[in-house]
Design an enzyme around this catalytic site. Structure first.
Site, PDB file in Angstrom:
ATOM      1  CG  ASN A  93      -4.596   2.076   4.517  1.00 36.73           C
ATOM      2  OD1 ASN A  93      -5.083   3.153   4.888  1.00 36.73           O
ATOM      3  ND2 ASN A  93      -4.800   0.943   5.157  1.00 36.73           N
ATOM      4  CG  HIS A 138      -0.711   4.001   4.534  1.00 39.45           C
ATOM      5  ND1 HIS A 138      -1.345   3.672   5.709  1.00 39.45           N
ATOM      6  CD2 HIS A 138      -0.279   2.819   4.002  1.00 39.45           C
ATOM      7  CE1 HIS A 138      -1.296   2.357   5.878  1.00 39.45           C
ATOM      8  NE2 HIS A 138      -0.660   1.824   4.855  1.00 39.45           N
ATOM      9  CE  LYS A 171       6.010  -6.333   2.828  1.00 40.10           C
ATOM     10  NZ  LYS A 171       4.784  -6.336   3.632  1.00 40.10           N
ATOM     11  CB  CYS A 208      -0.970  -0.007   1.177  1.00 36.66           C
ATOM     12  SG  CYS A 208      -0.308  -0.661   2.706  1.00 36.66           S
TER      13      CYS A 208
END
Ligand SMILES: NC(=O)c1ccc[n+]([C@@H]2O[C@H](COP(=O)([O-])OP(=O)(O)OC[C@H]3O[C@@H](n4cnc5c(N)ncnc54)[C@H](OP(=O)(O)O)[C@@H]3O)[C@@H](O)[C@H]2O)c1
Length: 344
Positions: free
Chosen positions: A319, A246, A217, A131
């Site tokens: 997200n 987010h 990530k 995300c």
């Protein structure tokens, strides 16, 4: 394809992401002939309202995955490791939301507005990015195309819904206790109390690594999606007591000169991006405004006073929507438009 639509499975249909996928399939009028909600034995038999229909959740099994054209999957990495190959063998194309397949060389990692052509070579599995990476690359793509990204310094402020349903329950229970003056229930999902706190740990620390898996990530997925292994990335991921949305402060150093005004123009014209950038008037993106929306919101676009080749931007998105479910459903739509289903 059966009748006037496709047989679509949603694996993880009772979770936060799966529930949002179900909502979006209805809202976007996805061409569904049959919708099959799949989850664990815990939820088997549960009824889910979907439009005018009531659907029964089935436990994922060799029988319940038969005959599906497309599966939108968000049931965790170990479930994806076990079930994605079985789903593909049973004839489905799978868009997977977990981290399990993302960095496999023969699995495209795709953001609808950024690298849709990567779908063309798929072998049955398409990975949906993490995300925090997803929302950031939507904003970075027009800047990278215009000026080439040399280096990113990223600080994230990540909502608890990114950790699933249990994390929202944990935040609410702790917040109620603090406000009510009760004993705060011990942290179970997170390593420390999340209510009224900020944790400099989103994800976990793999053995021997001083970065979390979430930070890795951001580093690795950004390079794969933008197709540029040379981009240098520094990432610090923070968990904050926000329910959904987010936020990210991103310092973007470019290879060619890029004025903030030009960046603002490029972002305003970019698909999936809304620029909110009038800080003196209090206009900038915020998580509570982004929640429930599909766009990536960008503001606070300004020159880095310490680096004439860098700009600072603030990137906010839901997200569960663009960070997960929206992109998953967009990829399903693109697979259909491009005739790319059932090629695994
Ligand atoms: N939340 C986010 O913002 C976000 C964003 C991108 C990607 N993701 C990824 O998406 C996945 C799900 O996230 P979430 O937030 O939706 O989690 P969640 O709310 O905890 O939901 C988990 C889902 O997975 C199902 N499940 C768990 N174990 C299973 C098993 N053994 N077999 C079949 N189904 C099983 C659960 O079904 P039961 O009801 O039967 O337990 C539930 O439907 C994770 O891998 C996560 O990393 C999440």
């Amino acid at each position: 394809m059966a009748g006037d639509g496709y047989k679509v499975g949603v694996l993880g249909a009772t979770g936060l992401v799966g529930t949002t996928i179900l909502e979006l399939l209805a809202k976007r009028e996805f061409p569904v002939a049959e919708l099959r909600p799949l989850a664990s034995a815990r939820s088997a038999g549960k009824q889910i309202e979907w439009g005018s229909k009531s659907l029964t959740v089935q436990e994922v099994s060799d029988e319940s995955i038969e005959g599906l054209d497309l599966v939108l999957s968000s049931a965790g990495g170990s479930v994806s490791a076990e079930w994605t190959p079985k789903l593909v063998a049973a004839g489905a194309t799978v868009v997977d939301n977990t981290s399990y397949w993302r960095m496999h060389d023969d699995v495209p990692l795709v953001v609808a507005e950024v690298n849709p052509d990567a779908l063309e070579g798929h072998k049955g599995i398409i990975a949906n990015p993490n995300c925090s990476t997803m929302q950031m690359v939507v904003a970075l793509k027009p800047l990278h195309d215009a000026a080439g990204i040399e280096r990113l310094v990223i600080s994230t402020y990540q909502a608890v819904s990114g950790t699933g349903k249990g994390a929202i329950d944990e935040l609410r229970a702790q917040a109620r206790a603090v406000v009510g003056g009760y004993d705060v229930p011990p942290a179970e999902i997170y390593p420390h109390q999340i209510a009224f706190n900020a944790l400099p740990q989103a994800g976990s620390f793999p053995e021997g690594d001083d970065h979390t898996d979430e930070e890795r990530k951001l580093i690795n997925e950004t390079r794969k999606i933008l197709g540029d292994a040379e981009i240098r990335v520094s990432a610090t991921c923070i968990r904050v007591p926000v329910e959904t949305g987010h936020s990210e402060a991103v310092n973007v150093e470019t290879r060619e000169p890029l004025e903030p005004a030009r960046a603002r123009e490029l972002l305003a014209a970019a698909p999936g991006v809304t620029v909110l950038d009038d800080p003196a008037a209090g206009r900038y993106p915020m998580a509570i405004d982004a929640a429930g929306k599909d766009d990536v919101f960008v503001g606070r676009i300004r020159r880095d006073p310490g680096n004439e080749k860098a700009i600072d931007i603030w990137v906010v998105s839901d997200n569960l929507r663009k960070g997960a479910a929206t992109n998953t459903v967009q990829l399903g739509e693109l697979l259909i438009q491009r005739g790319l289903l059932n090629r695994g």
